[in-house]
Write an enzyme that holds these catalytic residues in place. Structure first.
Site, PDB file in Angstrom:
ATOM      1  CB  CYS A 266      -0.901   0.047   1.242  1.00 44.50           C
ATOM      2  SG  CYS A 266      -2.002  -1.352   1.450  1.00 44.50           S
TER       3      CYS A 266
ATOM      4  CG  ASP B 225      20.202  34.024 -17.870  1.00 43.50           C
ATOM      5  OD1 ASP B 225      19.845  33.695 -19.001  1.00 43.50           O
ATOM      6  OD2 ASP B 225      19.486  34.682 -17.090  1.00 43.50           O
TER       7      ASP B 225
END
Length: 490
Positions: free
Chosen positions: A34, A441
């Site tokens: 489970c 960047d």
């Protein structure tokens, strides 16, 4: 992966959703495994065995619970970060390579022996490669039975079983009754709409608005459309074309994917690509906790705790898109990509039900220098794109995850038109490297400027050390914050 039984049992008693997908509970008295959030009465601690994956549970002889449905558990990816080889193996397995190659050829493709492959899988996943592959097929088949109206023959094909007989035998052995009985007990939630519609779970929260915003800004005309709360695009695999449509279903902690494609056998590959594109395996809790230790990022993480790094449907597509975007705006690069698609892509009409989708992305063999130059690119840029396409055509595995971030950057930088920024961008979106970082960047340098002075790439790398191994998520947080600030200012 080492699991602490006491911690796992307390999470089970609390039905703690944070552990859903982190481990599964095997109950010795029932033979069932489970999820931690299973609504059934908790078993006694002495009857529980905790394993990191569904495959480990099934290889140990346990069968999936019909109440908590392990196929609906978010794919936590317990192997991530434990072994680069296992990570790459799982990515290839998700794409259907294992089913096509078999164990020996699969190991050779990874550059290791079959015994080492088995040892790594047992150590990091708790199951053999064969058991992992079979578990994936079984759980996908169960999901298709519960959520679609496909016939059992179609379910068998779509989930990767070689024959209906093997499909029926596997289900009878695992669930102790035939697949048809599962369908009779699973009428609710199924759809008769055109195409195959499935719920693909994620670990909440999920910043769907952020993902849509990112994809909307970069959507290539003719190939992609973002309309309202839906993302749609044309997809192509093995020469066949179709489409996908994606929406968020937050109450289910899942994205709803509608797939229209002529080949049912391609469905596992399509699902794997969707999961990578929408970063469904991320653990936002772990990522947020790590990044929040930096006072700069803490408020950004608090504002968008479910942020994801959007991936890519196709590596060559993103690589070309990145080269097109060098030294120009995102909008200008998007327009150029649209011209490329409309000029060289295949016009698609079958399997399309979404307005604005008209063309697939061009095949590598059709992206030649003369064809690219005709859309108005400078000669060096056209030559770089044609060279990229030629390299991808010669090596179909060019943009596969292989041997870690550093080696990937070195390999990518050898390709035409690929510098450090572009290589890191490809690693972030295509190779799914969570620690990729775009130190060069301009936007990041602008965001992190102090007293009007922008830091250089070296300074950014030093600052980002504290963000490892989630630097790619830090990049997205900073990009998103800058975009929102610009919108507020305007």
């Amino acid at each position: 992966m080492t699991l602490d039984p006491a911690t796992c049992y307390q999470a089970l008693l609390a039905r703690d959703a944070r552990y859903d997908g982190v481990f599964f509970t095997c109950v010795k008295t029932t033979g069932i495994y489970c999820r931690p959030i299973c609504p059934a009465r908790p078993p006694k601690a002495e009857n529980c065995v905790f394993v990191p994956t569904a495959a480990a549970a099934q290889e140990a002889g346990f069968r999936p619970c019909l109440r908590c449905c392990p196929e609906s558990s978010p794919d936590f990816g317990a192997w991530r970060g434990a072994s680069a080889t296992v990570t790459r193996a799982m990515a290839l397995m998700e794409g259907g390579v294992f089913d096509a190659d078999g164990v020996e050829a699969f190991a050779e493709r990874l550059g290791i022996g079959e015994r080492q492959l088995r040892r790594l899988f047992q150590s990091h996943i708790g199951a053999s490669p064969v058991a992992v592959a079979q578990t994936r097929r079984v759980l996908l088949a169960k999901q298709l039975i519960r959520q679609t109206n496909l016939s059992m023959i179609e379910v068998a094909l779509a989930s990767g079983f070689g024959s209906v007989r093997r499909f029926n035998e596997t289900f009878q052995k695992l669930y102790q009754h035939p697949p048809g009985e599962l369908r009779r007990n699973s009428r609710a939630g199924r759809t008769s709409a055109p195409g195959i519609t499935l719920l693909l779970p994620y670990r909440p929260p999920y910043d769907w608005e952020g993902v849509l915003s990112f994809l909307r800004t970069r959507a290539i005309p003719g190939l992609e459309v973002v309309s309202g709360q839906t993302y749609a695009r044309i997809i192509e695999l093995d020469g066949a074309a179709g489409s996908i449509e994606m929406t968020d279903v937050p109450e289910e902690s899942a994205l709803r994917a509608t797939v229209r494609f002529p080949s049912l056998k391609a469905l596992p590959k399509i699902i794997a690509r969707i999961r990578r594109t929408f970063d469904l395996g991320a653990d936002p809790g772990a990522i947020g906790a790590a990044l929040s230790r930096d006072p700069l990022l803490a408020p950004l993480v608090s504002a968008r705790p479910g942020l994801r790094v959007p991936g890519a449907w196709d590596g060559l597509e993103i690589a070309i898109r990145a080269v097109l975007g060098q030294q120009i705006t995102v909008r200008a690069a998007t327009n150029l990509a649209g011209k490329l698609v409309l000029s060289l892509g295949r016009h698609v009409t079958d399997q399309i039900r979404f307005a604005g989708l008209t063309h697939s992305f061009p095949a590598a063999c059709h992206i030649t220098y003369d064809a690219v130059a005709r859309i108005g690119l400078p000669r060096p840029r056209a030559a770089a794109i044609a060279g990229l396409a030629a390299a991808a055509h010669a090596d179909p595995s060019l943009f596969e995850a292989r041997d870690g971030l550093d080696n990937a950057i070195v390999r990518l930088r050898k390709l035409p038109g690929i510098g450090e920024w572009t290589a890191q961008y490809i690693a972030m979106r295509v190779l799914r490297e969570s620690d990729a970082f775009l130190a060069a960047d301009v936007a990041l340098q602008r965001i992190l400027a102090t007293d009007g002075k922008r830091p250089g790439a070296g300074e950014l790398l030093a600052r980002a050390e504290r963000w490892r191994p989630w630097r790619a998520y830090a990049v997205l947080h900073l990009w998103t914050a800058e975009k929102e600030a610009a919108l507020s200012f305007n």
